[in-house]
Design a protein around this motif. Sequence first.
Motif, PDB file in Angstrom:
ATOM      1  N   ASP A  10      -9.547  46.529  -3.709  1.00 40.34           N
ATOM      2  CA  ASP A  10     -10.176  46.135  -2.456  1.00 40.34           C
ATOM      3  C   ASP A  10      -9.469  46.863  -1.321  1.00 40.34           C
ATOM      4  O   ASP A  10      -8.324  46.559  -0.992  1.00 40.34           O
ATOM      5  CB  ASP A  10     -10.074  44.620  -2.267  1.00 40.34           C
ATOM      6  CG  ASP A  10     -10.832  44.118  -1.038  1.00 40.34           C
ATOM      7  OD1 ASP A  10     -11.163  44.946  -0.160  1.00 40.34           O
ATOM      8  OD2 ASP A  10     -11.086  42.900  -0.946  1.00 40.34           O
ATOM      9  N   ALA A  11     -10.159  47.837  -0.742  1.00 39.93           N
ATOM     10  CA  ALA A  11      -9.589  48.611   0.365  1.00 39.93           C
ATOM     11  C   ALA A  11      -9.786  47.927   1.701  1.00 39.93           C
ATOM     12  O   ALA A  11      -9.197  48.359   2.705  1.00 39.93           O
ATOM     13  CB  ALA A  11     -10.219  50.006   0.402  1.00 39.93           C
ATOM     14  N   GLY A  12     -10.624  46.899   1.758  1.00 43.16           N
ATOM     15  CA  GLY A  12     -10.834  46.188   3.017  1.00 43.16           C
ATOM     16  C   GLY A  12     -11.370  47.070   4.121  1.00 43.16           C
ATOM     17  O   GLY A  12     -11.133  46.805   5.297  1.00 43.16           O
ATOM     18  N   ASN A  13     -12.092  48.148   3.754  1.00 48.43           N
ATOM     19  CA  ASN A  13     -12.600  49.144   4.714  1.00 48.43           C
ATOM     20  C   ASN A  13     -11.479  49.875   5.435  1.00 48.43           C
ATOM     21  O   ASN A  13     -11.701  50.489   6.482  1.00 48.43           O
ATOM     22  CB  ASN A  13     -13.563  48.509   5.725  1.00 48.43           C
ATOM     23  CG  ASN A  13     -14.792  47.926   5.050  1.00 48.43           C
ATOM     24  OD1 ASN A  13     -14.954  46.713   5.001  1.00 48.43           O
ATOM     25  ND2 ASN A  13     -15.656  48.782   4.511  1.00 48.43           N
ATOM     26  N   GLY A  14     -10.257  49.788   4.867  1.00 43.15           N
ATOM     27  CA  GLY A  14      -9.113  50.454   5.462  1.00 43.15           C
ATOM     28  C   GLY A  14      -8.796  51.773   4.793  1.00 43.15           C
ATOM     29  O   GLY A  14      -9.574  52.315   4.004  1.00 43.15           O
ATOM     30  N   MET A  15      -7.594  52.292   5.079  1.00 40.91           N
ATOM     31  CA  MET A  15      -7.261  53.661   4.723  1.00 40.91           C
ATOM     32  C   MET A  15      -7.046  53.888   3.230  1.00 40.91           C
ATOM     33  O   MET A  15      -7.083  55.030   2.769  1.00 40.91           O
ATOM     34  CB  MET A  15      -6.029  54.119   5.494  1.00 40.91           C
ATOM     35  CG  MET A  15      -6.281  54.361   6.984  1.00 40.91           C
ATOM     36  SD  MET A  15      -7.781  55.331   7.325  1.00 40.91           S
ATOM     37  CE  MET A  15      -7.504  56.785   6.340  1.00 40.91           C
ATOM     38  N   SER A  16      -6.871  52.833   2.448  1.00 40.90           N
ATOM     39  CA  SER A  16      -6.780  53.067   1.000  1.00 40.90           C
ATOM     40  C   SER A  16      -8.114  53.519   0.425  1.00 40.90           C
ATOM     41  O   SER A  16      -8.158  54.067  -0.682  1.00 40.90           O
ATOM     42  CB  SER A  16      -6.286  51.811   0.275  1.00 40.90           C
ATOM     43  OG  SER A  16      -7.189  50.731   0.444  1.00 40.90           O
ATOM     44  N   GLY A  17      -9.194  53.334   1.184  1.00 41.25           N
ATOM     45  CA  GLY A  17     -10.466  53.905   0.765  1.00 41.25           C
ATOM     46  C   GLY A  17     -10.428  55.417   0.713  1.00 41.25           C
ATOM     47  O   GLY A  17     -11.215  56.053  -0.008  1.00 41.25           O
TER      48      GLY A  17
ATOM     49  N   VAL B 221     -11.254  52.757 -11.882  1.00 39.69           N
ATOM     50  CA  VAL B 221     -11.143  52.039 -10.612  1.00 39.69           C
ATOM     51  C   VAL B 221     -12.512  51.486 -10.232  1.00 39.69           C
ATOM     52  O   VAL B 221     -13.493  52.226 -10.150  1.00 39.69           O
ATOM     53  CB  VAL B 221     -10.616  52.959  -9.495  1.00 39.69           C
ATOM     54  CG1 VAL B 221     -10.700  52.245  -8.142  1.00 39.69           C
ATOM     55  CG2 VAL B 221      -9.186  53.382  -9.780  1.00 39.69           C
ATOM     56  N   VAL B 222     -12.576  50.181 -10.030  1.00 41.48           N
ATOM     57  CA  VAL B 222     -13.786  49.530  -9.529  1.00 41.48           C
ATOM     58  C   VAL B 222     -13.576  49.315  -8.031  1.00 41.48           C
ATOM     59  O   VAL B 222     -12.744  48.494  -7.633  1.00 41.48           O
ATOM     60  CB  VAL B 222     -14.038  48.192 -10.234  1.00 41.48           C
ATOM     61  CG1 VAL B 222     -15.297  47.525  -9.669  1.00 41.48           C
ATOM     62  CG2 VAL B 222     -14.146  48.397 -11.738  1.00 41.48           C
ATOM     63  N   PRO B 223     -14.294  50.052  -7.174  1.00 37.63           N
ATOM     64  CA  PRO B 223     -14.002  50.002  -5.732  1.00 37.63           C
ATOM     65  C   PRO B 223     -14.703  48.846  -5.023  1.00 37.63           C
ATOM     66  O   PRO B 223     -15.869  48.545  -5.282  1.00 37.63           O
ATOM     67  CB  PRO B 223     -14.523  51.348  -5.229  1.00 37.63           C
ATOM     68  CG  PRO B 223     -15.650  51.679  -6.166  1.00 37.63           C
ATOM     69  CD  PRO B 223     -15.279  51.101  -7.503  1.00 37.63           C
ATOM     70  N   LEU B 224     -13.969  48.220  -4.112  1.00 36.77           N
ATOM     71  CA  LEU B 224     -14.536  47.240  -3.189  1.00 36.77           C
ATOM     72  C   LEU B 224     -14.241  47.697  -1.767  1.00 36.77           C
ATOM     73  O   LEU B 224     -13.077  47.925  -1.411  1.00 36.77           O
ATOM     74  CB  LEU B 224     -13.904  45.859  -3.393  1.00 36.77           C
ATOM     75  CG  LEU B 224     -14.340  44.990  -4.564  1.00 36.77           C
ATOM     76  CD1 LEU B 224     -13.596  43.649  -4.504  1.00 36.77           C
ATOM     77  CD2 LEU B 224     -15.832  44.758  -4.565  1.00 36.77           C
TER      78      LEU B 224
ATOM     79  N   ASP C 102     -12.759  37.883  -2.576  1.00 34.43           N
ATOM     80  CA  ASP C 102     -13.704  38.830  -3.176  1.00 34.43           C
ATOM     81  C   ASP C 102     -13.042  39.605  -4.313  1.00 34.43           C
ATOM     82  O   ASP C 102     -13.668  39.864  -5.356  1.00 34.43           O
ATOM     83  CB  ASP C 102     -14.222  39.815  -2.116  1.00 34.43           C
ATOM     84  CG  ASP C 102     -15.131  39.144  -1.103  1.00 34.43           C
ATOM     85  OD1 ASP C 102     -15.442  37.943  -1.282  1.00 34.43           O
ATOM     86  OD2 ASP C 102     -15.529  39.809  -0.132  1.00 34.43           O
ATOM     87  N   LEU C 103     -11.800  39.997  -4.125  1.00 35.72           N
ATOM     88  CA  LEU C 103     -11.073  40.724  -5.170  1.00 35.72           C
ATOM     89  C   LEU C 103     -10.888  39.845  -6.398  1.00 35.72           C
ATOM     90  O   LEU C 103     -11.113  40.298  -7.536  1.00 35.72           O
ATOM     91  CB  LEU C 103      -9.716  41.187  -4.633  1.00 35.72           C
ATOM     92  CG  LEU C 103      -8.779  41.843  -5.655  1.00 35.72           C
ATOM     93  CD1 LEU C 103      -9.354  43.153  -6.147  1.00 35.72           C
ATOM     94  CD2 LEU C 103      -7.387  42.054  -5.052  1.00 35.72           C
TER      95      LEU C 103
END
Length: 456
Positions: A184-191, A205-208, A231-232
């Motif tokens: 779960d990147a939370g729409n942050g920079m890990s995306g 990797v299952v992306p959220l 959610d995660l």
Amino acid sequence: MNDRAGVDLSALVKAYDVRGIVPDQLDEELARLFGAAFVRTTGADAIVTGHDMRPSSPALARAFARGAAAQGADVTEIGLCSTDELYFASGTLDQAGAMFTASHNPARYNGIKMCRAGAAPVGQDTGLREIRTLVERWASGVRLPEPERPQGSISQRDVLDEYAAHLLSLVDVRAVRPLRIVVDAGNGMSGLTVPAVFRDIPVEVVPLYFELDGTFPHHEANPLDPANIVDLQRAVREQKADMGLAFDGDADRCFVVDENGDAVTPSAVTALIAARLLADHPGSTVLHNLITSRTVPDVVRELGGTPVRTRVGHSFIKAEMIRTHAVFGGEHSAHYYFRDFYNADTGMLAALHVVAALGSQPGPLSRLVERYQRHAASGEINSIVVDPGSSLAAVRAHFATHTEITIDELDGLTLSTPAWWFNLRPSNTEPLLRLNVEAADRATLARVRDEVLALL
């Protein structure tokens, strides 16, 4: 900020960084002044800057670069990046650094995390106080001094692949068994950073929420709040994944959930990573802040290492990493520091260590971390108080008569007995007292927690 007369930046400049609401507290003109003050204070002749995905970040970062260049520093802009990617650039390029992010704060906030060359910290006692004084003076109308060097340059560079390669050189994940991991990147920079780091690892990797969006449309990018990992947890269970990872907005912190969707405490992650690094570096020092579980120093001692207890906060821990030559350090807030990463914190490297530990043995993550979760913990409980000092004094007086009690004021108030301990410390940014309690069992935990909260 329209009225600059008598500017007071005490609400903007925190203990370790700059953080406030845009544009009410932080705007491009102030960012330009911070760039100039950073050069004047540190003497840096080369600076690397980066920024997160918040709508205000690019303009603020460019204004800082202009201010720094006007004072004679050459600025390298690496653009969109995580905070630990900025630390990597500062370390590998041997340049001072400035990261524009408000980490996990809501979208209307932004800020600046600054460091000297080699990712060395800048906090109140290492230059930030002087930077604030200069910015306040200039923002109030005092003319900036003439630059001591000719105008500097501003150039661009992409270091994402170099960052990923460096992390993968520090942890061997090539031979891990196949794993399914929800992130779960939370729409942050890990995306941005997770795809670069994980693309050559034998895991699915299952992306959220990998879309970079500084308005945070799904949930706040603050996994420390249990509501933000729901959610995660659900996705891990639905996908029958081996584990889940959640990063905060600037991706310098990483939170872990096991195959059941249960949170793995940052203290357990700290102990697990400490065990791995002590196997490679026997007898080394490991740092832990005073809110981590007693399990951490116990594990370090059991494995022949030396645990060192520190205050909360990255500038303090980075200074201790250098002073003690520690191989690793961990915080209850899921900041993890590595000697091989310029003594800086990186959630991504911590995540890779957990992946390597899980993937190198056949059992589930829940079983792997059982040995590192030995006590009952409250998590952080915040209480709004009118006078933090008086409240701390009242709590200390109340518990002073307890038998076998030890009183410690390294950071706030820590009271401990063989069966339990708690820390109560003021927030650096809000009128809050933060309480953390740990005990041998749930019943004792509830009793001590409720006793403290009743006093507050």
